[in-house]
Design an enzyme around this catalytic site. Sequence first.
Site, mmCIF file in Angstrom:
data_model
loop_
_atom_site.group_PDB
_atom_site.id
_atom_site.type_symbol
_atom_site.label_atom_id
_atom_site.label_comp_id
_atom_site.label_asym_id
_atom_site.label_seq_id
_atom_site.Cartn_x
_atom_site.Cartn_y
_atom_site.Cartn_z
ATOM 1 N N PRO A 51 0.801 -1.222 0.000
ATOM 2 C CA PRO A 51 0.000 0.000 0.000
ATOM 3 C C PRO A 51 0.839 1.280 0.000
ATOM 4 O O PRO A 51 0.334 2.358 -0.296
ATOM 5 C CB PRO A 51 -0.842 -0.105 1.279
ATOM 6 C CG PRO A 51 -0.119 -1.083 2.150
ATOM 7 C CD PRO A 51 0.553 -2.030 1.212
ATOM 8 N N GLU A 95 1.441 -8.110 9.056
ATOM 9 C CA GLU A 95 1.595 -6.672 9.270
ATOM 10 C C GLU A 95 2.481 -6.017 8.208
ATOM 11 O O GLU A 95 2.332 -4.842 7.907
ATOM 12 C CB GLU A 95 2.186 -6.423 10.672
ATOM 13 C CG GLU A 95 2.299 -4.958 11.061
ATOM 14 C CD GLU A 95 0.943 -4.278 11.159
ATOM 15 O OE1 GLU A 95 0.873 -3.048 11.002
ATOM 16 O OE2 GLU A 95 -0.066 -4.987 11.395
ATOM 17 N N ARG A 104 -2.668 -8.548 -21.425
ATOM 18 C CA ARG A 104 -3.479 -8.128 -22.572
ATOM 19 C C ARG A 104 -2.719 -7.173 -23.498
ATOM 20 O O ARG A 104 -3.126 -6.955 -24.633
ATOM 21 C CB ARG A 104 -4.792 -7.504 -22.107
ATOM 22 C CG ARG A 104 -4.635 -6.272 -21.237
ATOM 23 C CD ARG A 104 -5.970 -5.742 -20.739
ATOM 24 N NE ARG A 104 -6.743 -5.122 -21.801
ATOM 25 C CZ ARG A 104 -7.819 -5.651 -22.369
ATOM 26 N NH1 ARG A 104 -8.262 -6.824 -21.980
ATOM 27 N NH2 ARG A 104 -8.458 -5.014 -23.321
ATOM 28 N N ASP A 141 -8.330 0.948 -25.543
ATOM 29 C CA ASP A 141 -8.873 0.842 -24.186
ATOM 30 C C ASP A 141 -8.751 2.171 -23.450
ATOM 31 O O ASP A 141 -7.872 2.983 -23.733
ATOM 32 C CB ASP A 141 -8.099 -0.215 -23.383
ATOM 33 C CG ASP A 141 -8.562 -1.622 -23.707
ATOM 34 O OD1 ASP A 141 -9.633 -1.764 -24.310
ATOM 35 O OD2 ASP A 141 -7.839 -2.571 -23.363
#
Length: 245
Positions: free
Chosen positions: A90, A117, A155, A170
């Site tokens: 994160p 953690e 892709r 896209d």
Amino acid sequence: MRYDILTLFPEMFTGVLGHSILKRAEEKKIVNYNVVDFRTFSKDKHQRVDDYPYGGGGGMVLTPQPVFDAIEEVTKQSRCEKRRIILLCPQGERYSQKKAEELAQCDQLIFICGHYEGYDERIREHLVTDEISIGDYVLTGGELGAMVIIDSVTRLLTGVLGNETSAITDSFSSGLLEYPHYTRPVDFRGLKVPDVLLSGHHENIEQWRHEQALKRTYERRPDLLNERNLSEKERDWLQSMKKDK
């Protein structure tokens, strides 16, 4: 492209990698998936891969030894020159289409999917080339993030999609959101396909699609336009859209 995925839950990848485009890419031998349970590299007699953090605090931290040994093994197995080792975290760089295009130029991507953690900092400092976050939220582990990256990169590889222009048009690939699509019937419950798409005039159709992509981006993701070097025609279209609002 070779994908090596270090995880404590290899069964999570069975369904994702075994279906649709990702499965077909492997069948065409465009990609190779190697899912590794790095618990098997633990030298602890109970195969533990985590321990309490020095200095105290809640939660458990992944120990460096199993991860280092697993990385050394998968790199030894391949002769890839363009290799990236990705930590799903994160705290990492926010994932984007631009990053997907960058990673698609590699020969090998190694993913470290953590739990608990966090990671022992030596993993981050001495193994990893890229730290990536798929969004500003916290997941139970890095597996879902790895799946997202693998799908979005695969892709882009030559030969994966049936229509090679699909990846180019896209959303985000051009810096704009994708234009609207329509198919049969022409009239569905009084809702009709725009006339320009039925005209057969390819130049007008391309212009309409470009305008619609710009309009949709302006309405839904105006922040993307701040990063785009707008042409004079695009600036004129935007001014016209703003007047019509």
